[in-house]
Design an enzyme around this catalytic site. Structure first.
Site, PDB file in Angstrom:
ATOM      1  N   ASP A 133      46.130  58.620  52.927  1.00 14.90           N
ATOM      2  CA  ASP A 133      46.757  57.376  53.374  1.00 14.90           C
ATOM      3  C   ASP A 133      46.924  56.346  52.261  1.00 14.90           C
ATOM      4  O   ASP A 133      46.751  55.146  52.491  1.00 14.90           O
ATOM      5  CB  ASP A 133      45.977  56.772  54.548  1.00 14.90           C
ATOM      6  CG  ASP A 133      44.537  56.428  54.177  1.00 14.90           C
ATOM      7  OD1 ASP A 133      44.118  56.773  53.053  1.00 14.90           O
ATOM      8  OD2 ASP A 133      43.844  55.818  55.011  1.00 14.90           O
TER       9      ASP A 133
ATOM     10  N   ASP B 143      40.028  52.208  46.915  1.00 11.52           N
ATOM     11  CA  ASP B 143      39.937  52.747  48.303  1.00 11.52           C
ATOM     12  C   ASP B 143      40.853  53.933  48.564  1.00 11.52           C
ATOM     13  O   ASP B 143      41.942  53.762  48.325  1.00 11.52           O
ATOM     14  CB  ASP B 143      40.189  51.578  49.226  1.00 11.52           C
ATOM     15  CG  ASP B 143      39.663  51.583  50.565  1.00 11.52           C
ATOM     16  OD1 ASP B 143      38.548  52.061  50.745  1.00 11.52           O
ATOM     17  OD2 ASP B 143      40.365  51.095  51.416  1.00 11.52           O
TER      18      ASP B 143
ATOM     19  N   LEU C 190      31.876  48.097  42.199  1.00 11.89           N
ATOM     20  CA  LEU C 190      31.922  46.908  41.356  1.00 11.89           C
ATOM     21  C   LEU C 190      33.272  46.221  41.477  1.00 11.89           C
ATOM     22  O   LEU C 190      34.324  46.848  41.319  1.00 11.89           O
ATOM     23  CB  LEU C 190      31.651  47.288  39.895  1.00 11.89           C
ATOM     24  CG  LEU C 190      31.286  46.144  38.946  1.00 11.89           C
ATOM     25  CD1 LEU C 190      29.913  45.581  39.281  1.00 11.89           C
ATOM     26  CD2 LEU C 190      31.326  46.628  37.499  1.00 11.89           C
ATOM     27  N   TRP C 191      33.245  44.927  41.739  1.00 15.22           N
ATOM     28  CA  TRP C 191      34.467  44.123  41.850  1.00 15.22           C
ATOM     29  C   TRP C 191      35.067  43.939  40.463  1.00 15.22           C
ATOM     30  O   TRP C 191      34.371  43.628  39.509  1.00 15.22           O
ATOM     31  CB  TRP C 191      34.115  42.766  42.456  1.00 15.22           C
ATOM     32  CG  TRP C 191      35.277  41.959  42.960  1.00 15.22           C
ATOM     33  CD1 TRP C 191      36.043  41.105  42.237  1.00 15.22           C
ATOM     34  CD2 TRP C 191      35.773  41.910  44.300  1.00 15.22           C
ATOM     35  NE1 TRP C 191      36.995  40.524  43.024  1.00 15.22           N
ATOM     36  CE2 TRP C 191      36.852  40.997  44.308  1.00 15.22           C
ATOM     37  CE3 TRP C 191      35.413  42.545  45.488  1.00 15.22           C
ATOM     38  CZ2 TRP C 191      37.575  40.712  45.467  1.00 15.22           C
ATOM     39  CZ3 TRP C 191      36.127  42.250  46.639  1.00 15.22           C
ATOM     40  CH2 TRP C 191      37.198  41.347  46.618  1.00 15.22           C
ATOM     41  N   LEU C 192      36.383  44.128  40.354  1.00 12.27           N
ATOM     42  CA  LEU C 192      37.036  43.937  39.061  1.00 12.27           C
ATOM     43  C   LEU C 192      37.041  42.461  38.681  1.00 12.27           C
ATOM     44  O   LEU C 192      37.080  41.579  39.547  1.00 12.27           O
ATOM     45  CB  LEU C 192      38.466  44.468  39.123  1.00 12.27           C
ATOM     46  CG  LEU C 192      38.607  45.986  39.218  1.00 12.27           C
ATOM     47  CD1 LEU C 192      40.057  46.378  39.485  1.00 12.27           C
ATOM     48  CD2 LEU C 192      38.093  46.666  37.967  1.00 12.27           C
TER      49      LEU C 192
END
Length: 459
Positions: free
Chosen positions: A359, A379, A223-225
């Site tokens: 990373d 991510d 879900l995009w903030l």
């Protein structure tokens, strides 16, 4: 009673009072905090299973509106979220009305807009469940199922800093291609009987597409903030340094290949690999050199075959690897000198180790937060929160594996993780606990464990 005796008695009583205040009352406060941590843990376990429901009860709001209202500076979703199942159901089933290439990054993804205008990030399946990526921790492609598992691990740890993620099956032919932008559509191809795409990203290649099973592709959607919460990127204090320098000189490709053979121990990222350089020695290129590099080595590489400008990428050790005072320096630097940010960094280090993320060179927070907002797990020092330490101890002896299984049981792509991967997470937890125990044995509990329910200025 004589005056002198009274003074002595009062002094003794004062000492007893101070002892009681400093030790007994503080211990009672600590015990109360520990009991609250335990109650919070039991509440989490009780509400861990999320059944994807199609309806939202007792509200006229859309699932997207509810999810947007949840976001505050210190959490992406609340401790108690009865609407979570309905929101995740919408993420997994709502009609896709637009598809585009993903936002900038190193790994393949697609940006989807679902019915109602909600943005989500789609990561395609690259590996089967039981596949083990060999080599360095950052080797291989991103795993879509790892995104799902990481979200539920965030719930289990009580961080609540990771955006919502759920598995989803999409039909590339009927759901994606009809609404895809030209930029995304141009990356589609057919391999055998399977529909594939390779998108746009730093490592995206036409020769390495993600392929569906026929037309149906498994993946994860994140879900995009909300746009009202813009993000700010920060360099992670534990990341290594990279320096670039132009080396104008005469050097052939063959000489550079010899250099890579001569320095096999120069670490990390295939030192000596020359890219974007013509085979005849012309043009310009970039060479990766490990931390053992000296300029005299490159001077030995010069010859008169051809002239080119070489970009040196020096991969240097992280400062914490060789500087014992580095943590003290970080603690005196904004935004780590006050507020919760430094403890967020430690929480994130634990989280990344458990999921195998090696990373996280940068991290995001909300803009203009002056260090007050959380470190957002997108991510993925020497102190650790007491509440984090307590939660990690509650999860040992197989509890973490069981909790993850329960949390992910109703996901559309269940089983999300295979047993060997779940066992690996359990083993990493034991390593974390052993490391913190080693620190407490050496420096003491009061130095290593920080009560995060108290002001954090003493860090």
């Amino acid at each position: 009673m004589k005056l002198k005796q009274r003074v002595v008695l009062l002094a003794i009583l004062l000492v007893i009072f101070i002892f009681t205040k400093v030790f007994l009352i503080d211990n009672l406060d600590s015990s109360a905090a520990n009991r609250e941590d335990q109650r919070a843990f039991h509440r989490m376990i009780a509400g861990l299973r999320v059944e994807l429901a199609s309806k939202l009860d007792h509200t006229l709001q859309s699932p997207w509106e509810i999810a947007a209202q949840w976001v505050v500076p210190r959490e992406v979703y609340p401790d108690e979220a009865p609407e979570l199942g309905a929101i995740m159901h919408a993420m997994a089933t709502k009609k896709i009305i637009k598809a585009d290439v993903g936002y900038k990054g190193t790994q393949l993804k697609a940006l989807l807009i679902l019915e109602g205008g909600q943005k989500v990030v789609f990561k395609p399946k690259r590996y089967n469940r039981d596949y083990v990526v060999e080599g360095e921790p950052y080797a291989g492609y991103d795993r879509h199922n790892a995104e799902v598992a990481a979200f539920h691990l965030d719930r289990i740890l009580g961080f609540r800093r990771a955006p919502l993620v759920v598995g989803r099956f999409v039909n590339l032919r009927t759901e994606i291609k009809p609404v895809a932008t030209e930029q995304l559509l141009s990356t589609f191809l057919t391999v055998g009987n399977n529909t594939c795409f390779y998108g746009k990203c730093y490592y995206c290649r036409e020769t390495e597409p993600a392929c569906a099973d026929g037309d149906t592709m498994e993946g994860s959607v994140t879900l995009w903030l909300p746009d009202v919460w813009p993000l700010q990127k920060h360099r992670h204090p534990g990341a290594g340094l990279t320096e670039r320098a132009n080396w104008p000189g005469k050097c052939s490709c063959e000489s550079l290949r010899v250099l890579s053979c001569a320095w096999p121990s120069a670490a990390h990222m295939q030192p000596g690999v020359l890219s974007k350089t013509k085979e005849n020695g012309g043009g310009s290129g970039a060479i990766l050199l490990g931390r053992d590099f000296t300029f005299s080595v490159l001077r030995q590489c010069r010859d008169n075959v051809g002239s080119q400008s070489i970009t040196l990428v020096l991969l240097l050790a992280s400062r914490w690897e060789y500087d014992e005072s580095y943590c003290d320096a970080v603690k005196k630097t904004s935004p780590y000198d006050s507020g919760p940010r430094l403890l967020d960094i430690i929480d994130t280090a634990v989280f990344d180790y458990l999921i195998g993320n090696a990373d996280r060179h940068h991290y995001e927070s909300f803009q203009d937060d002056e260090g007050a907002s959380m470190l957002i797990l997108l991510d993925n020092a020497k102190s650790i929160r007491v509440s984090t330490w307590n939660r990690l101890n509650y999860l040992k002896n197989g509890v973490l594996k069981s909790a993850l299984k329960s949390a992910m049981a109703h996901d559309p792509i269940s089983p999300v993780l295979s047993d060997p991967h779940l066992d690996a997470v359990d083993q990493r937890l034991l390593s974390v606990l052993a490391t913190v125990k080693q620190c407490t044995d050496q420096f003491g509990m009061d130095t290593v464990l920080v009560e995060d329910r108290m002001p954090l200025s003493h860090l």
